[in-house]
Every structure is written in structure tokens, then in C-alpha cells.
Design a protein around this motif. Structure first.
Motif, PDB file in Angstrom:
ATOM      1  N   MET A   1       0.833 -76.074 -59.076  1.00 17.14           N
ATOM      2  CA  MET A   1       1.167 -74.661 -59.051  1.00 17.14           C
ATOM      3  C   MET A   1       0.386 -73.981 -57.930  1.00 17.14           C
ATOM      4  O   MET A   1      -0.725 -74.365 -57.606  1.00 17.14           O
ATOM      5  N   MET A   2       0.982 -72.945 -57.379  1.00 21.91           N
ATOM      6  CA  MET A   2       0.347 -72.243 -56.265  1.00 21.91           C
ATOM      7  C   MET A   2      -0.890 -71.495 -56.743  1.00 21.91           C
ATOM      8  O   MET A   2      -1.053 -71.205 -57.920  1.00 21.91           O
ATOM      9  N   ASN A   3      -1.719 -71.175 -55.816  1.00 18.63           N
ATOM     10  CA  ASN A   3      -2.949 -70.464 -56.114  1.00 18.63           C
ATOM     11  C   ASN A   3      -2.637 -68.967 -56.216  1.00 18.63           C
ATOM     12  O   ASN A   3      -2.764 -68.225 -55.252  1.00 18.63           O
ATOM     13  N   ILE A   4      -2.234 -68.536 -57.404  1.00 20.21           N
ATOM     14  CA  ILE A   4      -1.784 -67.163 -57.634  1.00 20.21           C
ATOM     15  C   ILE A   4      -2.889 -66.133 -57.360  1.00 20.21           C
ATOM     16  O   ILE A   4      -2.621 -65.127 -56.689  1.00 20.21           O
ATOM     17  N   PRO A   5      -4.121 -66.311 -57.856  1.00 15.98           N
ATOM     18  CA  PRO A   5      -5.148 -65.292 -57.581  1.00 15.98           C
ATOM     19  C   PRO A   5      -5.398 -65.072 -56.091  1.00 15.98           C
ATOM     20  O   PRO A   5      -5.597 -63.937 -55.652  1.00 15.98           O
ATOM     21  N   LYS A   6      -5.360 -66.142 -55.312  1.00 19.55           N
ATOM     22  CA  LYS A   6      -5.562 -66.012 -53.876  1.00 19.55           C
ATOM     23  C   LYS A   6      -4.419 -65.222 -53.241  1.00 19.55           C
ATOM     24  O   LYS A   6      -4.645 -64.366 -52.397  1.00 19.55           O
ATOM     25  N   MET A   7      -3.191 -65.481 -53.674  1.00 21.94           N
ATOM     26  CA  MET A   7      -2.041 -64.759 -53.141  1.00 21.94           C
ATOM     27  C   MET A   7      -2.103 -63.276 -53.503  1.00 21.94           C
ATOM     28  O   MET A   7      -1.776 -62.416 -52.687  1.00 21.94           O
ATOM     29  N   VAL A   8      -2.544 -62.954 -54.718  1.00 19.73           N
ATOM     30  CA  VAL A   8      -2.656 -61.559 -55.149  1.00 19.73           C
ATOM     31  C   VAL A   8      -3.726 -60.845 -54.325  1.00 19.73           C
ATOM     32  O   VAL A   8      -3.540 -59.689 -53.922  1.00 19.73           O
ATOM     33  N   MET A   9      -4.831 -61.523 -54.051  1.00 17.48           N
ATOM     34  CA  MET A   9      -5.885 -60.922 -53.234  1.00 17.48           C
ATOM     35  C   MET A   9      -5.398 -60.673 -51.805  1.00 17.48           C
ATOM     36  O   MET A   9      -5.662 -59.614 -51.231  1.00 17.48           O
ATOM     37  N   ILE A  10      -4.677 -61.613 -51.238  1.00 11.41           N
ATOM     38  CA  ILE A  10      -4.145 -61.444 -49.886  1.00 11.41           C
ATOM     39  C   ILE A  10      -3.146 -60.294 -49.856  1.00 11.41           C
ATOM     40  O   ILE A  10      -3.166 -59.461 -48.941  1.00 11.41           O
ATOM     41  N   LEU A  11      -2.280 -60.219 -50.859  1.00 15.42           N
ATOM     42  CA  LEU A  11      -1.319 -59.123 -50.947  1.00 15.42           C
ATOM     43  C   LEU A  11      -2.034 -57.780 -51.055  1.00 15.42           C
ATOM     44  O   LEU A  11      -1.639 -56.795 -50.419  1.00 15.42           O
ATOM     45  N   GLY A  12      -3.107 -57.724 -51.826  1.00 16.43           N
ATOM     46  CA  GLY A  12      -3.890 -56.500 -51.956  1.00 16.43           C
ATOM     47  C   GLY A  12      -4.513 -56.082 -50.640  1.00 16.43           C
ATOM     48  O   GLY A  12      -4.523 -54.894 -50.300  1.00 16.43           O
ATOM     49  N   VAL A  13      -5.028 -57.033 -49.895  1.00 22.89           N
ATOM     50  CA  VAL A  13      -5.626 -56.732 -48.591  1.00 22.89           C
ATOM     51  C   VAL A  13      -4.553 -56.224 -47.628  1.00 22.89           C
ATOM     52  O   VAL A  13      -4.778 -55.257 -46.886  1.00 22.89           O
ATOM     53  N   ILE A  14      -3.380 -56.844 -47.662  1.00 18.49           N
ATOM     54  CA  ILE A  14      -2.287 -56.412 -46.787  1.00 18.49           C
ATOM     55  C   ILE A  14      -1.871 -54.983 -47.119  1.00 18.49           C
ATOM     56  O   ILE A  14      -1.692 -54.153 -46.225  1.00 18.49           O
ATOM     57  N   ILE A  15      -1.739 -54.670 -48.398  1.00 15.01           N
ATOM     58  CA  ILE A  15      -1.366 -53.309 -48.812  1.00 15.01           C
ATOM     59  C   ILE A  15      -2.445 -52.314 -48.409  1.00 15.01           C
ATOM     60  O   ILE A  15      -2.148 -51.210 -47.957  1.00 15.01           O
ATOM     61  N   PHE A  16      -3.710 -52.696 -48.569  1.00 17.73           N
ATOM     62  CA  PHE A  16      -4.817 -51.818 -48.172  1.00 17.73           C
ATOM     63  C   PHE A  16      -4.781 -51.532 -46.681  1.00 17.73           C
ATOM     64  O   PHE A  16      -4.914 -50.384 -46.253  1.00 17.73           O
ATOM     65  N   VAL A  17      -4.593 -52.558 -45.870  1.00 15.17           N
ATOM     66  CA  VAL A  17      -4.563 -52.384 -44.418  1.00 15.17           C
ATOM     67  C   VAL A  17      -3.365 -51.530 -44.008  1.00 15.17           C
ATOM     68  O   VAL A  17      -3.485 -50.643 -43.150  1.00 15.17           O
ATOM     69  N   MET A  18      -2.217 -51.768 -44.639  1.00 18.22           N
ATOM     70  CA  MET A  18      -1.038 -50.955 -44.327  1.00 18.22           C
ATOM     71  C   MET A  18      -1.266 -49.494 -44.712  1.00 18.22           C
ATOM     72  O   MET A  18      -0.878 -48.587 -43.970  1.00 18.22           O
ATOM     73  N   GLY A  19      -1.884 -49.250 -45.846  1.00 17.94           N
ATOM     74  CA  GLY A  19      -2.179 -47.884 -46.264  1.00 17.94           C
ATOM     75  C   GLY A  19      -3.139 -47.202 -45.325  1.00 17.94           C
ATOM     76  O   GLY A  19      -2.981 -46.022 -44.997  1.00 17.94           O
ATOM     77  N   PHE A  20      -4.141 -47.925 -44.875  1.00 13.87           N
ATOM     78  CA  PHE A  20      -5.102 -47.368 -43.920  1.00 13.87           C
ATOM     79  C   PHE A  20      -4.427 -47.061 -42.586  1.00 13.87           C
ATOM     80  O   PHE A  20      -4.672 -46.018 -41.979  1.00 13.87           O
TER      81      PHE A  20
END
Length: 68
Positions: A1-20
Motif C-alpha cells: 500500500m502507498m505511504n498515505i501519511p507522506k502523501m497527505v503531508m506533501i499535499l498539505g505543503v503544496i496547498i500551503f505554498v499555493m495559498g501563500f
């Protein structure tokens, strides 16, 4: 199975950078966006902005899928 927590953290960072970045890149209020103000009520529907973002994201995901 994929590493879900890592993907969620990366998605969060991407959303944060886009918001900034959106704070400094004023993408909204393009011609064609619906903006109504009457009294105390304001309605804003960014239809053209949504279309542009959709086209850009579709192109990015197409390129990612193509070279994967």
C-alpha cells in the motif's frame, strides 16, 4: 500500500505554498467573473478564474501522466 501519511503531508505543503503564493499573485477578479454587491450582501463567483485553473491543472496532470 502507498505511504498515505507522506502523501497527505506533501499535499498539505503544496496547498500551503499555493495559498501563500495567491496572496501575492492576484488571480481573481478577471473579466467574466461574476461580482454582485447589493446593500450588505456580496456575491462573487469566479467562473473565468475557475476555468483557467482547470485548464492549467489538466495540462499539468496530463504531462505528469505522460512522463510517468
Amino acid at each position: 500500500m502507498m505511504n498515505i501519511p507522506k502523501m497527505v503531508m506533501i499535499l498539505g505543503v503544496i496547498i500551503f505554498v499555493m495559498g501563500f503564493a495567491m496572496k501575492y499573485i492576484h488571480l481573481g477578479r478577471l473579466p467574466g467573473d461574476i461580482f454582485l454587491k447589493k446593500g450588505n450582501t456580496t456575491f462573487y463567483f469566479p467562473i473565468v478564474t475557475s476555468i483557467i485553473v482547470s485548464v492549467v491543472l489538466s495540462a499539468i496532470f496530463y504531462l505528469i501522466g505522460r512522463f510517468k
